[in-house]
Design a protein around this motif. Structure first.
Motif, PDB file in Angstrom:
ATOM      1  N   MET A   1       0.834  -1.181   0.000  1.00  0.00           N
ATOM      2  CA  MET A   1       0.000   0.000   0.000  1.00  0.00           C
ATOM      3  C   MET A   1       0.879   1.245   0.000  1.00  0.00           C
ATOM      4  SD  MET A   1      -2.497   1.626   2.876  1.00  0.00           S
ATOM      5  CE  MET A   1      -1.176   2.450   3.717  1.00  0.00           C
ATOM      6  N   SER A   2       0.468   2.179  -0.818  1.00  0.00           N
ATOM      7  CA  SER A   2       1.154   3.460  -0.897  1.00  0.00           C
ATOM      8  C   SER A   2       0.141   4.551  -0.534  1.00  0.00           C
ATOM      9  CB  SER A   2       1.664   3.664  -2.325  1.00  0.00           C
ATOM     10  OG  SER A   2       1.953   5.006  -2.558  1.00  0.00           O
TER      11      SER A   2
ATOM     12  N   ASP B   1      -2.313   5.443  -3.142  1.00  0.00           N
ATOM     13  CA  ASP B   1      -3.479   4.581  -3.364  1.00  0.00           C
ATOM     14  C   ASP B   1      -4.730   5.097  -2.659  1.00  0.00           C
ATOM     15  OD1 ASP B   1      -1.944   2.797  -4.881  1.00  0.00           O
ATOM     16  OD2 ASP B   1      -1.397   1.612  -3.103  1.00  0.00           O
TER      17      ASP B   1
ATOM     18  N   VAL C   1      -8.009  -0.536   0.291  1.00  0.00           N
ATOM     19  CA  VAL C   1      -6.594  -0.160   0.224  1.00  0.00           C
ATOM     20  C   VAL C   1      -5.900  -0.517   1.531  1.00  0.00           C
ATOM     21  CG1 VAL C   1      -4.988   1.787   0.113  1.00  0.00           C
ATOM     22  CG2 VAL C   1      -6.893   1.669  -1.489  1.00  0.00           C
ATOM     23  N   LEU C   2      -6.520  -0.191   2.649  1.00  0.00           N
ATOM     24  CA  LEU C   2      -5.919  -0.487   3.946  1.00  0.00           C
ATOM     25  C   LEU C   2      -5.776  -1.992   4.178  1.00  0.00           C
ATOM     26  CD1 LEU C   2      -7.668   2.167   6.210  1.00  0.00           C
ATOM     27  CD2 LEU C   2      -5.370   2.261   5.204  1.00  0.00           C
TER      28      LEU C   2
ATOM     29  N   GLY D   1      -5.154  -4.104   1.836  1.00  0.00           N
ATOM     30  CA  GLY D   1      -4.238  -4.651   0.836  1.00  0.00           C
ATOM     31  C   GLY D   1      -4.908  -5.091  -0.453  1.00  0.00           C
TER      32      GLY D   1
ATOM     33  N   VAL E   1      -5.800  -3.574  -3.173  1.00  0.00           N
ATOM     34  CA  VAL E   1      -5.715  -2.396  -4.044  1.00  0.00           C
ATOM     35  C   VAL E   1      -6.373  -2.666  -5.396  1.00  0.00           C
ATOM     36  CG1 VAL E   1      -4.108  -0.778  -5.152  1.00  0.00           C
ATOM     37  CG2 VAL E   1      -3.637  -1.634  -2.862  1.00  0.00           C
TER      38      VAL E   1
END
Length: 126
Positions: A1-2, A5, A80-81, A83, A85
């Protein structure tokens, strides 16, 4: 995760909440006539009561679209949190499609509401 994202989901939540605010303002007759946003027909722009009548018919659909987009943004944010994505684009895409469809459908209800107002008031300016 970035952190990047999270930008799309955050934008969806913010825009969804703004659209929700717009819908509530329309429902309450507090959305002023303006040159950019709203059900903008000659009849709706003729008077403030006509504008408000059209937007009262539009309001439930605007509110629904705002809620759907905000929820889609929140689901994408959680994705997103967690994973996931890859689930973000379809989630946000579906939220955007529902927003567009409900806004189009809402336009028909705005038209019906405005037409009823004009029939009741003899199509006169107030």
């Amino acid at each position: 995760m970035s952190p990047v994202d999270l930008i799309g989901p955050a934008i969806a939540v913010i825009v969804g909440l703004l659209v929700l605010w717009w819908g509530v303002a329309c429902r309450n007759g507090q959305f002023p006539r303006n040159p950019i946003l709203g059900y903008r027909t000659v009849a709706a722009l003729r008077s403030t009561p006509a504008w408000n009548a059209a937007h009262r018919g539009y309001a439930p659909w605007i509110i629904l679209s705002g809620v759907v987009l905000a929820v889609a943004g929140m689901i994408a944010f959680v994705g997103v949190l967690a994973g996931a994505v890859n689930a973000v684009p379809p989630t946000l895409g579906l939220g955007i499609v529902v927003l567009l469809v409900t806004m189009i459908v809402g336009g028909f209800f705005a038209h019906r509401s405005l037409a009823a107002y004009l029939r009741e008031n003899g199509n006169q300016d107030n």
